[in-house]
Design an enzyme around this catalytic site. Structure first.
Site, mmCIF file in Angstrom:
data_model
loop_
_atom_site.group_PDB
_atom_site.id
_atom_site.type_symbol
_atom_site.label_atom_id
_atom_site.label_comp_id
_atom_site.label_asym_id
_atom_site.label_seq_id
_atom_site.Cartn_x
_atom_site.Cartn_y
_atom_site.Cartn_z
ATOM 1 N N LEU A 1 0.852 -1.204 0.000
ATOM 2 C CA LEU A 1 0.000 0.000 0.000
ATOM 3 C C LEU A 1 0.879 1.242 0.000
ATOM 4 O O LEU A 1 1.683 1.437 0.911
ATOM 5 C CB LEU A 1 -0.913 0.010 1.226
ATOM 6 C CG LEU A 1 -1.783 -1.229 1.444
ATOM 7 C CD1 LEU A 1 -2.813 -0.958 2.536
ATOM 8 C CD2 LEU A 1 -2.461 -1.663 0.168
ATOM 9 N N ALA A 2 0.714 2.046 -1.044
ATOM 10 C CA ALA A 2 1.587 3.224 -1.179
ATOM 11 C C ALA A 2 0.832 4.393 -1.797
ATOM 12 O O ALA A 2 1.405 5.214 -2.502
ATOM 13 C CB ALA A 2 2.807 2.865 -2.032
ATOM 14 N N ARG B 1 2.353 15.255 6.243
ATOM 15 C CA ARG B 1 3.285 15.754 7.257
ATOM 16 C C ARG B 1 4.740 15.743 6.794
ATOM 17 O O ARG B 1 5.618 16.251 7.500
ATOM 18 C CB ARG B 1 3.126 14.940 8.548
ATOM 19 C CG ARG B 1 1.869 15.328 9.309
ATOM 20 C CD ARG B 1 1.478 14.258 10.314
ATOM 21 N NE ARG B 1 2.521 14.015 11.291
ATOM 22 C CZ ARG B 1 2.621 12.899 12.011
ATOM 23 N NH1 ARG B 1 1.755 11.923 11.851
ATOM 24 N NH2 ARG B 1 3.595 12.761 12.885
ATOM 25 N N GLN C 1 -5.155 3.818 -6.969
ATOM 26 C CA GLN C 1 -6.272 4.030 -6.054
ATOM 27 C C GLN C 1 -6.576 5.525 -6.032
ATOM 28 O O GLN C 1 -5.813 6.309 -5.504
ATOM 29 C CB GLN C 1 -5.914 3.546 -4.636
ATOM 30 C CG GLN C 1 -7.093 3.632 -3.677
ATOM 31 C CD GLN C 1 -6.669 3.615 -2.223
ATOM 32 O OE1 GLN C 1 -5.514 3.839 -1.895
ATOM 33 N NE2 GLN C 1 -7.617 3.352 -1.340
ATOM 34 N N TYR D 1 3.155 -2.163 3.856
ATOM 35 C CA TYR D 1 2.986 -0.717 3.687
ATOM 36 C C TYR D 1 4.245 -0.128 3.049
ATOM 37 O O TYR D 1 5.359 -0.407 3.510
ATOM 38 C CB TYR D 1 2.787 -0.036 5.042
ATOM 39 C CG TYR D 1 1.449 -0.250 5.714
ATOM 40 C CD1 TYR D 1 0.468 -1.073 5.159
ATOM 41 C CD2 TYR D 1 1.159 0.393 6.907
ATOM 42 C CE1 TYR D 1 -0.749 -1.243 5.782
ATOM 43 C CE2 TYR D 1 -0.065 0.231 7.542
ATOM 44 C CZ TYR D 1 -1.011 -0.594 6.978
ATOM 45 O OH TYR D 1 -2.219 -0.758 7.609
ATOM 46 N N ASP E 1 5.423 2.711 3.352
ATOM 47 C CA ASP E 1 6.131 3.671 4.211
ATOM 48 C C ASP E 1 6.667 3.014 5.476
ATOM 49 O O ASP E 1 7.013 3.699 6.429
ATOM 50 C CB ASP E 1 5.214 4.858 4.557
ATOM 51 C CG ASP E 1 3.918 4.431 5.224
ATOM 52 O OD1 ASP E 1 3.715 3.223 5.446
ATOM 53 O OD2 ASP E 1 3.088 5.321 5.522
ATOM 54 N N GLY F 1 -4.412 0.785 15.554
ATOM 55 C CA GLY F 1 -5.533 -0.130 15.730
ATOM 56 C C GLY F 1 -5.201 -1.111 16.843
ATOM 57 O O GLY F 1 -4.082 -1.624 16.923
ATOM 58 N N LYS G 1 40.644 12.210 -13.685
ATOM 59 C CA LYS G 1 39.423 11.786 -14.370
ATOM 60 C C LYS G 1 39.781 10.963 -15.593
ATOM 61 O O LYS G 1 40.684 11.328 -16.346
ATOM 62 C CB LYS G 1 38.605 13.009 -14.806
ATOM 63 C CG LYS G 1 37.266 12.646 -15.425
ATOM 64 C CD LYS G 1 36.796 13.635 -16.486
ATOM 65 C CE LYS G 1 37.569 13.445 -17.781
ATOM 66 N NZ LYS G 1 37.124 14.342 -18.861
ATOM 67 N N ASN H 1 41.740 16.084 -22.535
ATOM 68 C CA ASN H 1 41.117 16.117 -23.861
ATOM 69 C C ASN H 1 42.104 16.092 -25.016
ATOM 70 O O ASN H 1 41.821 16.632 -26.083
ATOM 71 C CB ASN H 1 40.263 17.396 -24.026
ATOM 72 C CG ASN H 1 39.114 17.409 -23.045
ATOM 73 O OD1 ASN H 1 38.632 16.351 -22.650
ATOM 74 N ND2 ASN H 1 38.688 18.574 -22.652
HETATM 75 C C1 UD1 Z 1 -3.545 1.595 9.779
HETATM 76 C C2 UD1 Z 1 -4.408 0.511 10.403
HETATM 77 C C3 UD1 Z 1 -4.139 0.459 11.899
HETATM 78 C C4 UD1 Z 1 -2.667 0.229 12.161
HETATM 79 C C5 UD1 Z 1 -1.825 1.286 11.453
HETATM 80 C C6 UD1 Z 1 -0.362 0.956 11.544
HETATM 81 C C7 UD1 Z 1 -6.457 0.397 9.087
HETATM 82 C C8 UD1 Z 1 -7.880 0.799 9.008
HETATM 83 N N1 UD1 Z 1 -5.808 0.824 10.158
HETATM 84 O O1 UD1 Z 1 -3.936 2.837 10.333
HETATM 85 O O2 UD1 Z 1 -4.908 -0.586 12.493
HETATM 86 O O3 UD1 Z 1 -2.418 0.253 13.563
HETATM 87 O O4 UD1 Z 1 -2.164 1.325 10.060
HETATM 88 O O5 UD1 Z 1 0.377 2.045 11.064
HETATM 89 O O6 UD1 Z 1 -5.967 -0.300 8.223
HETATM 90 N N2 UD1 Z 1 -3.060 3.744 2.310
HETATM 91 C C9 UD1 Z 1 -3.413 3.651 0.998
HETATM 92 N N3 UD1 Z 1 -4.667 4.024 0.625
HETATM 93 C C10 UD1 Z 1 -5.579 4.490 1.506
HETATM 94 C C11 UD1 Z 1 -5.210 4.584 2.858
HETATM 95 C C12 UD1 Z 1 -3.935 4.205 3.234
HETATM 96 O O7 UD1 Z 1 -2.621 3.227 0.152
HETATM 97 O O8 UD1 Z 1 -6.686 4.801 1.063
HETATM 98 C C13 UD1 Z 1 -1.709 3.340 2.715
HETATM 99 C C14 UD1 Z 1 -0.889 4.484 3.273
HETATM 100 O O9 UD1 Z 1 -0.131 5.098 2.244
HETATM 101 C C15 UD1 Z 1 0.007 3.790 4.279
HETATM 102 C C16 UD1 Z 1 -0.845 2.619 4.748
HETATM 103 O O10 UD1 Z 1 -1.829 2.410 3.760
HETATM 104 O O11 UD1 Z 1 1.168 3.264 3.688
HETATM 105 C C17 UD1 Z 1 -1.482 2.862 6.097
HETATM 106 O O12 UD1 Z 1 -2.259 4.017 6.001
HETATM 107 P P1 UD1 Z 1 -2.438 4.979 7.243
HETATM 108 O O13 UD1 Z 1 -3.380 6.049 6.891
HETATM 109 O O14 UD1 Z 1 -1.103 5.359 7.773
HETATM 110 O O15 UD1 Z 1 -3.159 3.964 8.254
HETATM 111 P P2 UD1 Z 1 -3.718 4.290 9.654
HETATM 112 O O16 UD1 Z 1 -5.048 4.878 9.521
HETATM 113 O O17 UD1 Z 1 -2.679 5.015 10.412
#
Ligand code: UD1
Ligand code: CA
Length: 385
Positions: A6-7, A13, A71, A98, A100, A135, A346, A381
């Site tokens: 997921l990216a 921030r 997405q 993830y 990140d 979570g 060089k 050169n």
């Molecule tokens: C999510 C989890 C949470 C967990 C936390 C860990 C859910 C609902 N919650 O929370 O339980 O403790 O991660 O860090 O899953 N992303 C997408 N598309 C979206 C939303 C997010 O690609 O529509 C990606 C973000 O870029 C990121 C990752 O998913 O890499 C997590 O998203 P983030 O918004 O940080 O999740 P949290 O709500 O913090």
């Protein structure tokens, strides 16, 4: 196995025009760290979900073994995984990572995959002193029955210290079915991936957990502060591995490796050196303070004195370089060559025992052995005319 990364998130921030997952850690985009770790698990499908930052994300990491799904808009982690559904093979489980969270080790992911087997849902969890924002893992009689997001949790749930790292493994056919049932009826109006846990429980699919080797493996980057913290953790891990292998580091906190550093025996590295790309230091090499060395091979016994800059070059055995020398691309120095202060080389080959000890530019030259290049000399050169 299938892997989904997921990216698509925004990374507001980070205060930057660059998409969050492309910010470098140890010289490589965060997302590329996650992709490389996923690759080490030999997945049959590897799909990156992107969105914010647009095509810059797939362009930065494109490779034959990757597929991409966009997405747009970003409606939550469950919605993100829905975009990957056409890419996922039902006959193998799906690992969700993830983009990140760059430092998860292959060993911890393997442990999670092993606990999932072919038919269980497995969640990578950690216990935190301060679980705020994460979570929470809700258990009954020790068994996981759900994950509740911070914003949806009651006081009792907020007191739970075991949290969801976000990394999960799910049986794919069931995952696809569960995703169709998600709703955004929650505090954030998002489609939560975490809701699949309750679906699994309802379907009688066992939900298990595994823990990573260390908490830092699960830390994500949301700000430059967190990026800098993870960079230091990563660099300290690299320094520790070098020390364990016998390399002498004047200060393990003042070393930066942004690529691959291969060291022989009895190598010594003084403070504040930066190594980029692939660098090989053979037995007995000494690197003085404040050197930047990129894509280079330094042969045995060579001494690089302080403040040198070396790029795409090879340095021969027992050579002496610097202080304040610059070796640019195409420099090939043979055994016992001396390059002294304020000398730039060089695209030149310099044979054994030759010297350019002071203030010279040696460009596009072929220099024989035992040549002494005097101060102030310039070659460049020369085309024969
Ligand atoms: C999510 C989890 C949470 C967990 C936390 C860990 C859910 C609902 N919650 O929370 O339980 O403790 O991660 O860090 O899953 N992303 C997408 N598309 C979206 C939303 C997010 O690609 O529509 C990606 C973000 O870029 C990121 C990752 O998913 O890499 C997590 O998203 P983030 O918004 O940080 O999740 P949290 O709500 O913090
Ligand atoms: Ca987050």
């Amino acid at each position: 196995m299938n892997v989904v990364i997921l990216a698509a998130g925004m990374g507001k921030r980070m205060q930057s025009a660059l998409p969050k997952v492309l910010h470098p850690l140890a010289g490589k985009p965060l997302l590329a760290h996650v992709i490389d770790t996923a690759r080490a698990l030999s997945p049959s499908a590897l799909c990156v979900i992107y969105g914010h930052g647009g095509e810059a994300v797939p362009q930065a990491v494109a490779a034959a073994d990757l597929s991409f799904a966009k997405q747009e808009p970003q409606l939550g982690t469950g919605h993100a995984v829905m975009q990957a559904v056409p890419h996922l093979r039902d006959d193998a489980p799906t690992l969700i990572l993830y983009g990140d969270v760059p430092l998860t080790t292959r060993q911890s992911l393997q442990r999670l995959l092993d606990s999932a087997g072919a038919d269980k849902l497995a969640v990578l969890t950690v216990e935190l002193d301060d679980p705020t924002g994460y979570g929470r893992i809700v258990r009954q009689d020790g068994r996981i029955v759900g994950i509740v997001e911070q914003k949806d949790a009651d006081d009792a749930e907020r007191a739970i210290r075991e949290v969801n790292t976000g990394i999960m493994v799910a049986p794919t056919a069931q995952l696809k079915q569960w995703l169709t049932t998600l709703s955004n009826d929650n505090a954030q109006r998002e489609y939560y991936l975490t809701d699949i846990v309750a679906r699994a429980v309802a379907d009688g699919v066992p939900v298990v957990s595994a823990q990573p080797g260390a908490v830092w493996e699960t830390l994500g980057v949301n700000s430059k502060v967190q990026l800098a913290e993870l960079e230091r953790i990563h660099q300290r891990n690299i320094a520790n591995a070098l020390l364990e292998q016998g390399v002498t580091l004047a200060d393990p906190a003042r070393l930066d490796v942004r690529g691959e550093l291969v060291c022989g025996r009895d190598v010594t590295i003084d403070v504040n050196c930066v190594f980029e790309g692939k660098v090989e230091l053979e037995d007995g090499v000494t690197i003085g303070a404040h050197c930047v060395i990129r894509n280079a091979r330094i042969a045995r016994g060579a001494s690089i004195k302080p403040f040198c800059h070396i790029e795409d070059a090879t340095v021969g055995a027992a050579a002496q370089i610097g202080p304040y020398a610059r070796l640019r691309p195409g420099t090939e120095l043979a055994e016992d060559v001396h390059i002294g202060n304020f000398v730039e080389v060089k695209n030149s080959q310099i044979a054994a025992h030759s010297k350019a000890n002071h203030l010279a530019y040696v460009g596009d030259a072929t220099v024989g052995s035992r040549v002494n290049i005097g101060a102030g000399t310039i070659t460049c050169n020369y085309d024969g005319a």
